[in-house]
Design a protein around this motif. Structure first.
Motif, mmCIF file in Angstrom:
data_model
loop_
_atom_site.group_PDB
_atom_site.id
_atom_site.type_symbol
_atom_site.label_atom_id
_atom_site.label_comp_id
_atom_site.label_asym_id
_atom_site.label_seq_id
_atom_site.Cartn_x
_atom_site.Cartn_y
_atom_site.Cartn_z
ATOM 1 N N GLU A 201 0.829 -1.203 0.000
ATOM 2 C CA GLU A 201 0.000 0.000 0.000
ATOM 3 C C GLU A 201 0.867 1.258 0.000
ATOM 4 N N HIS A 202 1.877 1.288 0.880
ATOM 5 C CA HIS A 202 2.740 2.463 0.933
ATOM 6 C C HIS A 202 3.641 2.535 -0.296
ATOM 7 N N GLY A 203 4.111 1.379 -0.778
ATOM 8 C CA GLY A 203 4.974 1.364 -1.955
ATOM 9 C C GLY A 203 4.279 1.932 -3.176
ATOM 10 N N GLU A 204 3.029 1.569 -3.378
ATOM 11 C CA GLU A 204 2.297 2.088 -4.533
ATOM 12 C C GLU A 204 2.064 3.582 -4.408
ATOM 13 N N ALA A 205 1.820 4.059 -3.171
ATOM 14 C CA ALA A 205 1.581 5.487 -2.966
ATOM 15 C C ALA A 205 2.870 6.293 -3.069
ATOM 16 N N PHE A 206 3.979 5.734 -2.573
ATOM 17 C CA PHE A 206 5.234 6.494 -2.530
ATOM 18 C C PHE A 206 5.965 6.447 -3.867
ATOM 19 N N TRP A 207 6.123 5.256 -4.438
ATOM 20 C CA TRP A 207 6.902 5.085 -5.665
ATOM 21 C C TRP A 207 6.058 5.258 -6.915
ATOM 22 N N LYS A 208 4.724 5.200 -6.765
ATOM 23 C CA LYS A 208 3.784 5.369 -7.882
ATOM 24 C C LYS A 208 4.105 4.385 -9.014
ATOM 25 N N GLY A 209 4.321 4.865 -10.226
ATOM 26 C CA GLY A 209 4.524 3.963 -11.358
ATOM 27 C C GLY A 209 5.780 3.141 -11.289
ATOM 28 N N ALA A 210 6.742 3.560 -10.475
ATOM 29 C CA ALA A 210 7.998 2.812 -10.350
ATOM 30 C C ALA A 210 7.871 1.618 -9.423
ATOM 31 N N TRP A 211 6.759 1.521 -8.689
ATOM 32 C CA TRP A 211 6.660 0.470 -7.680
ATOM 33 C C TRP A 211 6.701 -0.929 -8.290
ATOM 34 N N THR A 212 5.911 -1.183 -9.323
ATOM 35 C CA THR A 212 5.843 -2.532 -9.886
ATOM 36 C C THR A 212 7.192 -3.008 -10.423
ATOM 37 N N PRO A 213 7.892 -2.231 -11.282
ATOM 38 C CA PRO A 213 9.205 -2.721 -11.724
ATOM 39 C C PRO A 213 10.210 -2.829 -10.593
ATOM 40 N N LEU A 214 10.131 -1.930 -9.609
ATOM 41 C CA LEU A 214 11.046 -2.015 -8.477
ATOM 42 C C LEU A 214 10.797 -3.280 -7.678
ATOM 43 N N TYR A 215 9.539 -3.590 -7.446
ATOM 44 C CA TYR A 215 9.205 -4.799 -6.690
ATOM 45 C C TYR A 215 9.596 -6.052 -7.467
ATOM 46 N N ASP A 216 9.400 -6.016 -8.779
ATOM 47 C CA ASP A 216 9.762 -7.175 -9.593
ATOM 48 C C ASP A 216 11.257 -7.477 -9.495
ATOM 49 N N VAL A 217 12.075 -6.427 -9.382
ATOM 50 C CA VAL A 217 13.524 -6.622 -9.287
ATOM 51 C C VAL A 217 13.909 -7.155 -7.911
ATOM 52 N N LEU A 218 13.355 -6.554 -6.860
ATOM 53 C CA LEU A 218 13.782 -6.891 -5.502
ATOM 54 C C LEU A 218 13.033 -8.079 -4.910
ATOM 55 N N GLY A 219 11.827 -8.353 -5.400
ATOM 56 C CA GLY A 219 11.042 -9.455 -4.853
ATOM 57 C C GLY A 219 11.104 -10.664 -5.744
ATOM 58 N N GLY A 220 12.301 -11.216 -5.932
ATOM 59 C CA GLY A 220 12.515 -12.276 -6.912
ATOM 60 C C GLY A 220 11.825 -13.584 -6.601
ATOM 61 N N ASN A 221 11.426 -13.803 -5.349
ATOM 62 C CA ASN A 221 10.721 -15.022 -4.972
ATOM 63 C C ASN A 221 9.740 -14.654 -3.853
ATOM 64 N N PRO A 222 8.492 -14.347 -4.193
ATOM 65 C CA PRO A 222 7.555 -13.880 -3.168
ATOM 66 C C PRO A 222 7.077 -14.961 -2.216
ATOM 67 N N LEU A 223 7.347 -16.229 -2.523
ATOM 68 C CA LEU A 223 6.866 -17.336 -1.686
ATOM 69 C C LEU A 223 8.038 -17.986 -0.965
ATOM 70 N N ALA A 224 8.813 -17.158 -0.293
ATOM 71 C CA ALA A 224 9.987 -17.625 0.448
ATOM 72 C C ALA A 224 9.959 -16.992 1.831
ATOM 73 N N ALA A 225 9.120 -17.536 2.704
ATOM 74 C CA ALA A 225 8.899 -16.913 4.010
ATOM 75 C C ALA A 225 9.538 -17.668 5.162
ATOM 76 N N MET A 226 9.853 -18.946 4.976
ATOM 77 C CA MET A 226 10.311 -19.781 6.084
ATOM 78 C C MET A 226 11.692 -20.353 5.789
ATOM 79 N N PRO A 227 12.712 -19.993 6.575
ATOM 80 C CA PRO A 227 12.702 -19.061 7.699
ATOM 81 C C PRO A 227 12.765 -17.617 7.213
ATOM 82 N N SER A 228 12.531 -16.681 8.119
ATOM 83 C CA SER A 228 12.655 -15.270 7.764
ATOM 84 C C SER A 228 14.128 -14.877 7.767
ATOM 85 N N LEU A 229 14.698 -14.748 6.568
ATOM 86 C CA LEU A 229 16.091 -14.301 6.492
ATOM 87 C C LEU A 229 16.204 -12.807 6.750
ATOM 88 N N HIS A 230 15.112 -12.065 6.577
ATOM 89 C CA HIS A 230 15.132 -10.670 7.014
ATOM 90 C C HIS A 230 15.534 -10.603 8.493
#
Length: 311
Positions: A201-230
């Motif tokens: 929600e904040h990413g779309e509001a802050f980055w606007k049109g750049a959010w989707t390509p930015l997320y595509d680059v940084l979120g290379g595997n969205p189904l990788a939650a266990m364990p939390s490497l963050h």
């Protein structure tokens, strides 16, 4: 060709192939073990090709992360197959048990978030999440510059967290809470699930049109939650910075605990993901002293090859 020159040429060849293979893996349809094996050999080969300097240390870490990123992303090279394998329900059940019948993340959002709005505190927590991409490496850079005697050991432990953690993404691909909410696995309407993904929600509001390509680059595997490497890597950073001194340690722990709260509150991770990340980090720290002899043997072999390459 002299023996030393041949060793250097071979080492540089391994570096070049290891750096290039992740870029061409899809086009050439390379098997994942080939990609990971060749990419993982590159940092070792660089230790032979170039005498040790700070610049080489940085380059070795960069090549190590290049191999990790390729291995992390490859399950998502076939998104349909990944979605067919992903586990959705087990972390929901575990977190509901932890939350005494309700997901802790959902409890936090209901208690602290304003419906349909992203407040300043929410934005701060989102940015805490986003800057994670820099934190593990910035922590090691601090050690390299200010406490170089701690760098090698710290880097080995930090990148062990990345490398061992990524095995879980292959063995048991696990969905994060926001994905479960979108599937209706939390027992709520999929059109407007109660659990929000506030980062988006904040990413779309802050980055606007750049959010989707930015997320595509940084979120290379969205189904990788266990364990939390963050959380696992931030926890390791806090430990390493504590060894460097009380002030950097306090900064490291403040960030790690804030991030842990943010990950659950923002809908990015379950509490059980953080517990698994904690177990991973503490397990590596506990096992590290027993692995020192093997690490010294590997280091000694690389140093002998380095001397031979530059004789």
């Amino acid at each position: 060709m002299r023996g030393s020159s041949a060793i250097r040429v071979a080492a540089w060849g391994v570096v070049a192939v290891g750096a290039a293979v992740p870029l061409v893996r899809r086009r050439l349809r390379l098997p994942p073990p080939v990609v990971t094996g060749t990419a993982a050999a590159a940092p070792l080969a660089l230790c032979v090709a170039v005498p040790r300097t700070r610049a080489r240390d940085v380059a070795v870490c960069a090549l190590q992360m290049w191999a990790y990123i390729a291995t992390y992303e490859m399950p998502n090279d076939d998104p349909e197959r990944l979605r067919a394998r992903v586990r959705v329900n087990y972390p929901v059940k575990v977190d509901r048990a932890i939350g005494l019948g309700e997901l802790p993340g959902l409890r936090l959002q209901r208690a602290l978030a304003r419906p349909g709005a992203i407040g300043r505190a929410d934005q701060l927590l989102v940015w805490c999440h986003w800057v994670w991409f820099l934190v593990p490496h910035a922590s090691l850079a601090f050690l390299l510059l200010r406490r170089p005697e701690l760098f090698a050991r710290g880097a080995a432990r930090m990148y062990a967290v990345f490398d061992i953690g990524v095995i879980g993404y292959w063995a048991v691909p696990t969905a994060p809470p926001w994905y479960a909410a979108e599937l209706g696995a939390l027992g709520e309407p999929t059109e407007r699930p109660a659990l929000r993904r506030m980062m988006r929600e904040h990413g779309e509001a802050f980055w606007k049109g750049a959010w989707t390509p930015l997320y595509d680059v940084l979120g290379g595997n969205p189904l990788a939650a266990m364990p939390s490497l963050h959380f696992a890597t931030s926890l390791m950073a806090a430990h390493l910075l504590t060894e460097a001194g009380p002030v950097p340690g306090a900064i490291g722990w403040t960030y790690a605990l804030t991030l842990g709260f943010a990950l659950v509150y923002l809908g990015e991770h379950y509490v059980v993901d953080l517990l698994a990340g904690t177990a991973l980090t503490e397990g590596i720290r506990g096992a590290a002293p027993r692995l020192v002899p093997a690490a010294r043997r590997l280091s000694g072999a690389l140093q002998r090859l380095e001397r031979a390459a530059h004789a």
